[in-house]
Design an enzyme around this catalytic site. Structure first.
Site, PDB file in Angstrom:
ATOM      1  N   ASP A 188       0.840  -1.206   0.000  1.00 20.48           N
ATOM      2  CA  ASP A 188       0.000   0.000   0.000  1.00 20.48           C
ATOM      3  C   ASP A 188       0.870   1.250   0.000  1.00 20.48           C
ATOM      4  OD1 ASP A 188      -2.452  -1.324  -0.050  1.00 20.48           O
ATOM      5  OD2 ASP A 188      -2.747  -1.207   2.117  1.00 20.48           O
ATOM      6  N   GLU A 189       1.924   1.206   0.808  1.00 24.24           N
ATOM      7  CA  GLU A 189       2.851   2.333   0.889  1.00 24.24           C
ATOM      8  C   GLU A 189       3.502   2.584  -0.472  1.00 24.24           C
ATOM      9  OE1 GLU A 189       5.155   2.656   4.759  1.00 24.24           O
ATOM     10  OE2 GLU A 189       6.766   2.272   3.324  1.00 24.24           O
ATOM     11  N   LEU A 190       3.946   1.516  -1.129  1.00 21.79           N
ATOM     12  CA  LEU A 190       4.570   1.644  -2.441  1.00 21.79           C
ATOM     13  C   LEU A 190       3.590   2.223  -3.461  1.00 21.79           C
ATOM     14  CD1 LEU A 190       6.967   1.196  -4.350  1.00 21.79           C
ATOM     15  CD2 LEU A 190       6.034  -1.101  -4.781  1.00 21.79           C
TER      16      LEU A 190
END
Length: 167
Positions: free
Chosen positions: A90-92
């Site tokens: 999700d962060e990526l």
């Protein structure tokens, strides 16, 4: 009113952080990422790194998204178990969105993984995606395509020919 001054100042983006570090904690926190973090800090770089003590849940996700959006550069440390973490993926995806929409610079680092495994989701990345695909949660299934695209885009920053069948 001088419009050239107004447009110039409105397009100026003030970054809260110079660098946002994205990594899988259990893989690299106590070694490579810590060394990188302290080297950057010692050089006077304002670095955001998540903390094991951060609270989990929606408020943490919101805090991390704000830190990502407020960073001029994102350094993504891809490691063997990176793709096992929905949190990392999700962060990526958010980082790659900020690259497209805010002009954020993104630098991938491949820590003991082959860049083509990241691009093509093979090796440990392929195994992680098989596990994600078996999960019944609809939200994960909807994110699979977004995560795959983000991984491919990030790895291709390292080598644009990765994943290109014509080469």
């Amino acid at each position: 009113m001088d419009t050239s001054t107004t447009s110039s100042s409105s397009s100026f983006k003030r970054w809260k952080y110079d660098v946002y570090l994205s990594f899988r904690g259990e893989d690299t926190r106590m070694n490579f990422t810590d060394h990188l973090y302290f080297a950057l800090k010692d050089a006077g770089v304002n670095v955001f790194i998540d903390d094991d003590g951060l609270r989990r849940g929606a408020s943490m996700e919101n805090d991390l998204n704000q830190a990502i959006q407020g960073s001029k550069i994102a350094v993504v440390v891809f490691s063997e178990n990176y793709a096992e973490s929905r949190w990392c993926l999700d962060e990526l995806a958010k980082i790659m969105e900020c690259r497209r929409t805010l002009g954020q610079l993104v630098f991938p680092i491949f820590y003991r993984v082959d860049p083509s495994d990241v691009t093509n989701q093979t090796g440990s990345f392929g195994t992680a995606f098989l596990k994600h695909e078996q999960r019944p949660q609809e939200e994960v299934k909807e994110k699979l395509q977004l995560w795959r695209k983000a991984l491919t885009e990030a790895a291709q920053l390292f080598d644009p020919s990765l994943g290109n069948a014509d080469r």
